[in-house]
Design a protein around this motif. Structure first.
Motif, PDB file in Angstrom:
ATOM      1  N   THR A 195      27.596  39.734  39.583  1.00 40.19           N
ATOM      2  CA  THR A 195      26.868  38.869  40.767  1.00 40.19           C
ATOM      3  C   THR A 195      27.965  38.022  41.587  1.00 40.19           C
ATOM      4  O   THR A 195      27.518  37.431  42.761  1.00 40.19           O
ATOM      5  N   SER A 196      29.124  38.162  41.140  1.00 38.59           N
ATOM      6  CA  SER A 196      30.206  37.574  42.002  1.00 38.59           C
ATOM      7  C   SER A 196      31.885  37.937  41.680  1.00 38.59           C
ATOM      8  O   SER A 196      31.801  38.917  40.854  1.00 38.59           O
ATOM      9  N   ILE A 197      32.653  37.799  42.493  1.00 39.64           N
ATOM     10  CA  ILE A 197      33.942  38.071  42.164  1.00 39.64           C
ATOM     11  C   ILE A 197      34.549  37.565  40.869  1.00 39.64           C
ATOM     12  O   ILE A 197      35.125  38.247  40.196  1.00 39.64           O
ATOM     13  N   PRO A 198      34.462  36.348  40.684  1.00 36.36           N
ATOM     14  CA  PRO A 198      34.857  35.603  39.411  1.00 36.36           C
ATOM     15  C   PRO A 198      34.236  36.352  38.009  1.00 36.36           C
ATOM     16  O   PRO A 198      34.868  36.518  37.190  1.00 36.36           O
ATOM     17  N   VAL A 199      33.045  37.013  38.253  1.00 39.28           N
ATOM     18  CA  VAL A 199      32.356  37.489  37.166  1.00 39.28           C
ATOM     19  C   VAL A 199      33.088  38.909  37.074  1.00 39.28           C
ATOM     20  O   VAL A 199      33.246  39.484  35.861  1.00 39.28           O
ATOM     21  N   GLY A 200      33.487  39.658  38.098  1.00 35.29           N
ATOM     22  CA  GLY A 200      34.082  40.964  38.066  1.00 35.29           C
ATOM     23  C   GLY A 200      35.232  40.323  37.427  1.00 35.29           C
ATOM     24  O   GLY A 200      35.893  41.556  36.743  1.00 35.29           O
ATOM     25  N   VAL A 201      36.256  39.742  37.750  1.00 35.29           N
ATOM     26  CA  VAL A 201      37.649  39.430  37.156  1.00 35.29           C
ATOM     27  C   VAL A 201      37.265  39.000  35.731  1.00 35.29           C
ATOM     28  O   VAL A 201      38.113  39.448  34.884  1.00 35.29           O
ATOM     29  N   TYR A 202      36.116  38.300  35.160  1.00 34.63           N
ATOM     30  CA  TYR A 202      35.921  38.074  33.848  1.00 34.63           C
ATOM     31  C   TYR A 202      36.115  39.546  33.166  1.00 34.63           C
ATOM     32  O   TYR A 202      36.449  39.731  31.939  1.00 34.63           O
ATOM     33  N   TRP A 203      34.941  40.421  33.701  1.00 38.20           N
ATOM     34  CA  TRP A 203      34.874  41.709  33.139  1.00 38.20           C
ATOM     35  C   TRP A 203      36.435  42.427  33.199  1.00 38.20           C
ATOM     36  O   TRP A 203      36.790  42.995  32.141  1.00 38.20           O
ATOM     37  N   ALA A 204      37.198  42.352  34.082  1.00 37.02           N
ATOM     38  CA  ALA A 204      38.491  43.158  34.207  1.00 37.02           C
ATOM     39  C   ALA A 204      39.579  42.478  32.968  1.00 37.02           C
ATOM     40  O   ALA A 204      40.069  43.120  32.427  1.00 37.02           O
ATOM     41  N   ILE A 205      39.267  41.154  32.734  1.00 30.98           N
ATOM     42  CA  ILE A 205      40.137  40.462  31.842  1.00 30.98           C
ATOM     43  C   ILE A 205      39.804  40.895  30.490  1.00 30.98           C
ATOM     44  O   ILE A 205      40.568  41.378  29.584  1.00 30.98           O
ATOM     45  N   THR A 206      38.509  40.965  30.343  1.00 30.85           N
ATOM     46  CA  THR A 206      37.904  41.384  28.732  1.00 30.85           C
ATOM     47  C   THR A 206      38.220  43.136  28.650  1.00 30.85           C
ATOM     48  O   THR A 206      38.429  43.441  27.381  1.00 30.85           O
ATOM     49  N   THR A 207      38.096  43.711  29.805  1.00 30.80           N
ATOM     50  CA  THR A 207      38.421  45.064  29.538  1.00 30.80           C
ATOM     51  C   THR A 207      39.954  45.435  29.318  1.00 30.80           C
ATOM     52  O   THR A 207      40.206  46.331  28.550  1.00 30.80           O
ATOM     53  N   MET A 208      40.802  44.816  30.105  1.00 32.89           N
ATOM     54  CA  MET A 208      42.401  44.958  30.169  1.00 32.89           C
ATOM     55  C   MET A 208      42.636  44.576  28.533  1.00 32.89           C
ATOM     56  O   MET A 208      43.701  45.194  28.147  1.00 32.89           O
ATOM     57  N   THR A 209      42.145  43.501  28.041  1.00 35.24           N
ATOM     58  CA  THR A 209      42.474  42.973  26.807  1.00 35.24           C
ATOM     59  C   THR A 209      41.968  43.829  25.622  1.00 35.24           C
ATOM     60  O   THR A 209      41.957  43.552  24.555  1.00 35.24           O
ATOM     61  N   THR A 210      41.218  44.880  25.936  1.00 31.78           N
ATOM     62  CA  THR A 210      40.284  45.702  25.154  1.00 31.78           C
ATOM     63  C   THR A 210      39.539  45.224  24.154  1.00 31.78           C
ATOM     64  O   THR A 210      39.112  45.431  23.144  1.00 31.78           O
ATOM     65  N   VAL A 211      38.986  43.855  24.604  1.00 32.76           N
ATOM     66  CA  VAL A 211      38.060  43.253  23.883  1.00 32.76           C
ATOM     67  C   VAL A 211      36.529  43.830  24.017  1.00 32.76           C
ATOM     68  O   VAL A 211      35.903  44.029  23.303  1.00 32.76           O
ATOM     69  N   GLY A 212      36.278  43.992  25.267  1.00 32.25           N
ATOM     70  CA  GLY A 212      34.895  44.388  25.606  1.00 32.25           C
ATOM     71  C   GLY A 212      33.635  44.045  25.033  1.00 32.25           C
ATOM     72  O   GLY A 212      33.267  44.659  24.152  1.00 32.25           O
ATOM     73  N   PHE A 213      33.276  42.548  25.418  1.00 36.34           N
ATOM     74  CA  PHE A 213      32.280  42.025  24.741  1.00 36.34           C
ATOM     75  C   PHE A 213      31.031  42.919  25.097  1.00 36.34           C
ATOM     76  O   PHE A 213      29.875  42.627  24.107  1.00 36.34           O
ATOM     77  N   GLY A 214      30.775  43.692  26.106  1.00 32.66           N
ATOM     78  CA  GLY A 214      29.671  44.418  26.164  1.00 32.66           C
ATOM     79  C   GLY A 214      28.436  43.732  27.171  1.00 32.66           C
ATOM     80  O   GLY A 214      27.505  44.188  27.212  1.00 32.66           O
ATOM     81  N   ASP A 215      28.617  42.505  27.403  1.00 30.94           N
ATOM     82  CA  ASP A 215      27.675  41.815  27.907  1.00 30.94           C
ATOM     83  C   ASP A 215      27.325  42.061  29.658  1.00 30.94           C
ATOM     84  O   ASP A 215      26.538  41.976  30.267  1.00 30.94           O
ATOM     85  N   ILE A 216      28.834  42.727  30.144  1.00 28.81           N
ATOM     86  CA  ILE A 216      28.584  43.220  31.507  1.00 28.81           C
ATOM     87  C   ILE A 216      29.273  44.645  31.325  1.00 28.81           C
ATOM     88  O   ILE A 216      30.511  44.767  30.948  1.00 28.81           O
ATOM     89  N   THR A 217      28.637  45.715  31.642  1.00 26.96           N
ATOM     90  CA  THR A 217      29.262  46.979  31.792  1.00 26.96           C
ATOM     91  C   THR A 217      28.717  47.866  32.872  1.00 26.96           C
ATOM     92  O   THR A 217      27.754  47.352  33.730  1.00 26.96           O
ATOM     93  N   PRO A 218      29.665  48.668  33.270  1.00 23.28           N
ATOM     94  CA  PRO A 218      29.502  49.628  34.816  1.00 23.28           C
ATOM     95  C   PRO A 218      28.344  50.451  34.357  1.00 23.28           C
ATOM     96  O   PRO A 218      28.137  50.930  33.360  1.00 23.28           O
ATOM     97  N   LYS A 219      27.604  50.782  35.308  1.00 29.20           N
ATOM     98  CA  LYS A 219      26.387  51.844  35.249  1.00 29.20           C
ATOM     99  C   LYS A 219      26.623  52.996  36.072  1.00 29.20           C
ATOM    100  O   LYS A 219      25.983  54.046  36.000  1.00 29.20           O
ATOM    101  N   THR A 220      27.478  52.822  37.341  1.00 32.44           N
ATOM    102  CA  THR A 220      27.797  54.133  38.214  1.00 32.44           C
ATOM    103  C   THR A 220      28.998  54.759  37.469  1.00 32.44           C
ATOM    104  O   THR A 220      29.761  54.385  36.737  1.00 32.44           O
ATOM    105  N   ASP A 221      28.909  56.037  38.072  1.00 33.60           N
ATOM    106  CA  ASP A 221      30.117  56.928  37.521  1.00 33.60           C
ATOM    107  C   ASP A 221      31.382  56.403  38.041  1.00 33.60           C
ATOM    108  O   ASP A 221      32.385  56.446  37.234  1.00 33.60           O
ATOM    109  N   LEU A 222      31.407  55.866  39.401  1.00 30.78           N
ATOM    110  CA  LEU A 222      32.744  55.448  39.799  1.00 30.78           C
ATOM    111  C   LEU A 222      33.012  54.096  39.034  1.00 30.78           C
ATOM    112  O   LEU A 222      34.184  53.980  38.602  1.00 30.78           O
TER     113      LEU A 222
END
Length: 291
Positions: A195-222
């Motif tokens: 919904t916003s750039i901060p939310v995207g940054v939060y997803w990037a941090i959890t993904t980079m740290t390999t935590v991956g909470f799963g509350d936000i996940t990409p749906k498109t192939d890209l």
């Protein structure tokens, strides 16, 4: 090298030269861990710190608290009095007690005793401040271990020596997560939870740290391709600070290992056991007492 280590130790304890007589003996026991009495003092304090933290943790369990409330209360006062005596002794054996009181270790020592006295002498404190706050403050006693365990000091020196490299690394990580979070906001959009750039940054941090909470996940192939790149990047990125600090540890092991032998004139530490004079001020050093 010896001069550098001694200067660093002097900067860490700029509390004035110790007084003579009984106060000097107390200073030697408290601040010089390489003596027999100093080692026993450190071991005793470590035991008391661990015991006091264990009591605070157990007291937070409702069933245990209900059964042993009186015992925990008595132990809490015993620990508080012990830490109070230690704090008073540290202030009494240096000529600049106010400077010690304002130092990092001085503040930690104060936090170790303050909560119990606040709860006892401030009426209605438990009604104004949740008791969990007092337990949190009491858990700060665990920080006192850094003063007695040599490995904590070695870790602190390694982190301080590599602080610029770590700052550069953190700046790079923040740049990456900002760019990738913004990109995911553009690619996925609010429809998929970004919904916003901060939310995207939060997803990037959890993904980079390999935590991956799963509350936000990409749906498109890209978006999934970007997420895959972020996870692979995270594996390599997390190894960087470990390598930086490990390299500093290796460099420190090859350097001269300092002792806590102290010059009673300028308070510089790190002198060799065979040294006869202070490398900073030239004053005669007391005999080595590592027996």
């Amino acid at each position: 090298m010896t001069t550098s280590l001694a200067s660093r130790a002097r900067d860490a304890q700029p509390y004035g030269r110790p007084a003579a007589g009984l106060r000097l003996k107390v200073y030697t026991v408290i601040f010089e861990a390489d003596t027999r009495a100093g080692r026993w003092f450190d071991l005793a304090l470590i035991a008391v710190i661990l015991a006091s933290v264990a009591v605070v943790i157990l007291d937070s369990i409702a069933s245990v608290h209900a059964r042993y409330q009186a015992l925990f209360g008595a132990l809490e006062w015993i620990f508080t009095l012990a830490f109070t005596l230690e704090y008073a002794a540290r202030l009494a054996c240096v000529q600049r007690p106010l400077r010690y009181a304002r130092s990092v270790f001085g503040v930690i020592d104060l936090l170790a005793v303050l909560p119990t006295y606040l709860a006892a002498f401030v009426p209605g404190l438990h009604a104004l401040i949740d008791v969990r706050v007092l337990r949190l403050l009491r858990l700060f006693r665990i920080l006192k271990l850094t003063e007695y365990v040599h490995e904590f000091g070695a870790l602190g020196r390694a982190l301080a020596a590599s602080r610029r490299k770590i700052l550069v690394f953190m700046a790079f990580v923040m740049l990456v997560v900002l760019i990738m979070g913004t990109l995911m906001y553009v690619v996925e959009g609010p429809a998929h939870g970004y919904t916003s750039i901060p939310v995207g940054v939060y997803w990037a941090i959890t993904t980079m740290t390999t935590v991956g909470f799963g509350d936000i996940t990409p749906k498109t192939d890209l978006g999934r391709m970007i997420a895959s790149l972020m996870m692979l990047l995270g594996w390599g990125t997390l190894a960087v600070p470990t390598g930086i600090v490990s390299a500093e540890f290796t460099a420190m092991r090859t350097a001269h290992e300092p002792t806590t032998r102290t010059c009673h004139e300028c308070l510089s530490e790190g002198h060799s056991p065979t040294a006869r004079f202070c490398s900073d001020c030239g004053a005669p050093l007391p005999p080595w007492q590592n027996d």
